[in-house]
Write a protein that holds these residues in place. Structure first.
Motif, short mmCIF file in Angstrom:
data_model
loop_
_atom_site.label_atom_id
_atom_site.label_comp_id
_atom_site.label_asym_id
_atom_site.label_seq_id
_atom_site.Cartn_x
_atom_site.Cartn_y
_atom_site.Cartn_z
N SER A 39 105.69 -53.62 46.02
CA SER A 39 105.33 -52.74 44.88
C SER A 39 105.20 -53.76 43.75
CB SER A 39 106.38 -51.50 45.08
OG SER A 39 106.63 -51.42 43.80
N LYS A 91 107.13 -43.60 39.64
CA LYS A 91 105.76 -43.75 39.97
C LYS A 91 105.00 -42.61 40.12
CE LYS A 91 105.19 -48.13 41.62
NZ LYS A 91 104.44 -48.44 41.29
N ASP A 103 100.02 -45.80 43.46
CA ASP A 103 101.33 -45.06 42.44
C ASP A 103 101.87 -43.84 43.73
OD1 ASP A 103 101.76 -46.61 40.35
OD2 ASP A 103 100.68 -45.98 39.30
#
Length: 139
Positions: free
Chosen positions: A15, A79, A116
């Motif tokens: 991430s 996110k 995302d």
């Protein structure tokens, strides 16, 4: 896919790498004005810089994620917001015109939303995992 501690840690590193690498590569180290012009509020150079900072936070959290459930909860919200904003942007804008102006900017706008949304689901899964683990300890 079942989450385990090793997979979660790797996912957090991934991430962070996606945030940092994606921004630096596709923004051409903050010099790609097409990204800025396509969404001047969210993807200004300041906004892009903050995405790299989030990436650093994801990486910094990876070794200690098990002890920071509410920070993971903040990642879920972060996110979700970026995924939602991208979806709204995609509905209100013409992605092909971004590609016509700059291929790297087009690729950026093509992948940032799905990235995302994917990591929203990932961090939501981690948050749920931590809640279940906490319930087992408290029983």
């Amino acid at each position: 896919m079942k989450l385990n501690k090793g997979l979660i840690k790797k996912g957090m590193y991934l991430s962070g790498i996606m945030n940092i690498g994606g921004v630096l590569i596709f923004s051409k180290f903050f010099s790609n004005k097409v990204i800025n012009e396509a969404d001047p509020v969210v993807m200004s150079n300041f906004g892009l810089l903050m995405l790299t900072v989030w990436g650093l936070v994801f990486i910094a959290m990876a070794p200690k994620w098990e002890k920071l459930k509410w920070v993971i909860g903040a990642f879920v919200i972060e996110k979700f917001i970026y995924g939602f904003v991208w979806t709204k942007w995609l509905l209100d804008n013409d992605l092909s015109s971004v590609y016509e102006q700059d291929t790297m900017a087009g690729i950026f706008y093509t992948i940032y939303g799905p990235n995302d949304w994917f990591f929203f689901l990932f961090y939501l899964g981690v948050f749920i995992y931590l809640n279940k683990a906490q319930k087992k300890v408290n029983q």
